[in-house]
Design an enzyme around this catalytic site. Structure first.
Site, PDB file in Angstrom:
ATOM      1  N   ARG A  33       0.530   3.833  -3.225  1.00 19.25           N
ATOM      2  CA  ARG A  33      -0.120   5.107  -2.910  1.00 19.25           C
ATOM      3  C   ARG A  33       0.905   6.221  -2.671  1.00 19.25           C
ATOM      4  O   ARG A  33       0.837   7.284  -3.291  1.00 19.25           O
ATOM      5  CB  ARG A  33      -1.009   4.956  -1.680  1.00 19.25           C
TER       6      ARG A  33
ATOM      7  N   GLU B 241     -12.493   0.480 -10.073  1.00 22.56           N
ATOM      8  CA  GLU B 241     -12.118  -0.453 -11.140  1.00 22.56           C
ATOM      9  C   GLU B 241     -13.066  -0.440 -12.336  1.00 22.56           C
ATOM     10  O   GLU B 241     -12.633  -0.537 -13.491  1.00 22.56           O
ATOM     11  CB  GLU B 241     -12.001  -1.872 -10.576  1.00 22.56           C
TER      12      GLU B 241
ATOM     13  N   ASP C  19      -4.865  -9.500  -8.556  1.00 16.01           N
ATOM     14  CA  ASP C  19      -5.213  -8.569  -9.629  1.00 16.01           C
ATOM     15  C   ASP C  19      -4.060  -7.806 -10.286  1.00 16.01           C
ATOM     16  O   ASP C  19      -3.720  -8.028 -11.454  1.00 16.01           O
ATOM     17  CB  ASP C  19      -6.272  -7.580  -9.132  1.00 16.01           C
TER      18      ASP C  19
ATOM     19  N   THR D 297      -1.073   1.007 -10.403  1.00 15.05           N
ATOM     20  CA  THR D 297      -2.357   0.436 -10.019  1.00 15.05           C
ATOM     21  C   THR D 297      -3.180   1.374  -9.140  1.00 15.05           C
ATOM     22  O   THR D 297      -4.341   1.098  -8.864  1.00 15.05           O
ATOM     23  CB  THR D 297      -2.163  -0.929  -9.323  1.00 15.05           C
TER      24      THR D 297
ATOM     25  N   GLU E 283       0.831  -1.214   0.000  1.00 14.29           N
ATOM     26  CA  GLU E 283       0.000   0.000   0.000  1.00 14.29           C
ATOM     27  C   GLU E 283       0.861   1.257   0.000  1.00 14.29           C
ATOM     28  O   GLU E 283       0.526   2.252  -0.662  1.00 14.29           O
ATOM     29  CB  GLU E 283      -0.941   0.004   1.200  1.00 14.29           C
TER      30      GLU E 283
END
Length: 614
Positions: A240, A502, A368, A588, A236
């Site tokens: 981010r 998404e 994913d 992503t 994360e």
């Protein structure tokens, strides 16, 4: 006479010889009396029982008659209830149609309102020109030239206004903290890295909110430090925080962002300290100690170890320091070397053995973005590191062959593989990124069967749109399932929506690659549904149940709502020249990173050696 006398003598002798006989006779007499009494008592009881039985039989008959009457009445009521239920269903269908019509009109009215606002805010002069314009003086634009022909001003500006509302709410109630709690007007601080601020930097720049960008930039320069004695998520924090800083540098070329990113990158790189080279899930940014939670122990998660490479490769390139990328890229090389079926990668890797653990496969949670990064690493290297393209073609084609299923009505969806290797017929909201991934791969000729991959891209995106369209709020759930007889089933545990991007991400890529107007229209539907359902007085909040209206809010404004959801919406209604897909790749978390102009073969050799070239 003599015979009678003989009998009498024998009887007399019997009495005289057997003194017990009188006792025997008395006993027999008493027994006879007892037997007779018992018989008479039993006869009386039998008569009483028969009489009672007769009464009970009569009562049973009466109860049976009453039961039959009740059955008849119940059947009558059941028929009446069926009629009422059918009437209610008909009314509900009518209300649904009316609600849908209202929502369509609401969108149209909003379009008109924004259009009127724009007209009223402009000083327009409608006086006719003194002389007609000359056709010879009209500038003729070729399709490749920059043009505003693809901008939907009304819808784009509406998205921008909602971003400003969400951003101002964060500034008011959670400035400098990780995420806003918009219902309670407080905050959470799970990483203690001002995550929303960093995540939203590039969105501020893209939406031309430069004053707000400068305010955030100055706060980061003066206050953001990574010397935190706490365990944080390597994954994360990379996508981010590191991704946000790198993207801010990419767009602004402010070296402060690159310096902050390098400081963070040095600390995060210690997460790869395990001898296997497989990273742990967490890292202490102050001590450098890497660890993993108890629930996975000696395992690492596919998406967490395989969604770090793009950010570290960008950092290595722009700092001219290959060390930042070597260990992350080696993880990809190791995963590529492992035995697998149809190019599909199980969700867990054992750090001790370096081998896959279990057979679960998913393009949703835990898997994913790993598949996404195969394609994007190839694009980032100018399509020269062909090993990543090969990995992508193997996995994306394998998913079509093994995981893409068709529902009873013809909707195609991307299923999962369970622990035993069997197909689990469900799709996650997280998996809805795949429509955009397949489209991006096809338009870049990353696969041989371009036609089929384009078809899968469109079909998966349509199914994800359908998952939105079938709920009362017109917002999609966390997961939806399929059986032989039913489709788009939403389990009770999966009815929530946490402002995820998404589905809109796929609308964005499909719009850019096909120019089919329906993707813009679907994005506008989703935007209005989110605004209507998730907007609260203090910002935007997720909801607990997509079929409940008015909604129940979860009191969290996710940082990715500003970083991804609203950014993709804004870009859908903007011109293609704003963050063009042939010049940028999105990590992503939707942070655009510029593709280097120089050939990969001019990069440092240490870096080239770690890339998968074939």
């Amino acid at each position: 006479a003599r015979g009678d006398m003989g009998v009498q003598k024998r009887i007399t002798r019997l009495f005289l010889d057997n003194k017990q006989l009188p006792c025997v006779l008395v006993t027999l007499s008493v027994l006879s009396i007892l037997v007779l009494g018992t018989y008479l008592y039993a006869s009386q009881k039998r008569n009483d029982f028969n009489e009672t039985l007769g009464v009970m039989f009569s009562e049973v008959q009466a109860l049976q008659e009453l039961l039959e009457a009740e059955k008849a009445e119940t059947k009558k009521l059941s028929l009446e209830l069926d009629e009422v239920a059918q009437t209610l269903r008909n009314k509900q269908n009518e209300l649904d149609l009316q609600l849908q019509a209202i929502r369509v009109h609401e969108s149209a009215i909003q379009d008109l309102n924004y259009g009127m606002d724009k007209i009223q805010n402009q000083n327009l002069n409608f006086d006719a020109p003194a002389t007609p314009p000359s056709w010879d003086n009209i500038v003729k634009h070729s399709p490749s030239e920059k043009s505003n022909r693809n901008i939907d001003h009304v819808r784009r500006d509406a998205v921008r206004e909602e971003f400003i509302f969400a951003w101002e709410s964060y500034k008011t109630y959670a400035w400098g903290k990780d995420e806003l709690k918009p219902v309670s007007k407080s905050h959470t601080n799970w990483l203690d890295l001002a995550v929303t601020m960093v995540d939203a930097l590039d969105t501020l720049w893209i939406m031309n909110l430069r004053d707000e960008f400068t305010i955030a930039r100055d706060w980061i320069a003066d206050n953001l430090t990574f010397d935190k004695n706490r365990d944080i998520s390597l994954f994360e924090t990379t996508i981010r925080e590191l991704g946000g800083l790198l993207s801010a540098y990419e767009l602004s070329r402010d070296k402060m962002f690159l310096d902050k990113a390098e400081d963070l990158g040095q600390r995060l790189l210690l997460g790869f300290s395990d001898p296997s080279g497989i990273p742990h899930a967490a890292i202490n940014l102050q001590t450098g100690k890497a660890s993993s939670p108890n629930w996975i122990r000696d395992l690492s998660i596919l998406s967490e170890m395989g969604t770090l490479q793009l950010e570290f490769l960008y950092l290595a390139y722009h700092t001219n320091n290959p060390e930042y990328a070597i260990k992350p890229l080696d993880v990809f090389r190791h995963l590529d070397s492992l035995e697998k079926s149809d190019g599909l990668y199980p969700l867990y890797v054992n750090r001790g053995s370096g081998e896959f653990s279990g057979r679960e496969v998913s393009f949703g949670a835990l898997g994913d973005s790993f598949y996404e990064y195969m394609l994007k690493l190839w694009l980032f290297t100018g399509k020269e590191a062909d090993g990543y393209r090969r990995m992508y073609e193997e996995s994306s084609t394998g998913a079509i062959n093994r995981l893409v299923q068709t529902s009873k009505s013809g909707y195609r969806y991307l299923a999962q593989m369970g622990k035993g290797g069997g197909i689990t017929t469900k799709m996650e909201h997280l998996t809805c990124f795949a429509g955009g991934m397949y489209a991006l791969g096809a338009v870049n000729n990353a696969v041989d069967d371009i036609t089929e991959h384009k078809s899968v891209a469109a079909d998966l995106t349509e199914s994800c749109h359908e998952s939105y369209d079938r709920t009362n709020t017109k917002i999609g759930p966390e997961t939806f399932e399929f059986t032989n007889d039913a489709e788009f089933i939403v389990p009770q545990r999966s009815r929530y929506y946490i402002l995820r991007p998404e589905v809109i991400e796929s609308y964005f890529v499909l719009w850019r690659t096909t120019k089919d107007q329906k993707y813009r229209d679907w994005a506008w539907e989703a935007f209005n549904a989110i605004k209507r359902t998730c907007k609260v007085d203090g910002g935007y909040s997720g909801i607990h149940n997509v079929d409940q209206y008015p909604p129940s809010h979860d009191d969290t404004q996710q940082s990715f709502f500003l970083a991804e959801t609203l950014k993709y919406l804004y870009l859908i209604f903007s011109d293609d020249d704003l963050i063009p897909l042939d010049r940028y790749v999105f990590n992503t978390e939707a942070h655009p990173l510029g593709i280097p102009k120089e050939s990969m073969h001019s990069w440092p050799q240490e870096l080239q050696f770690r890339l998968l070239l074939s």
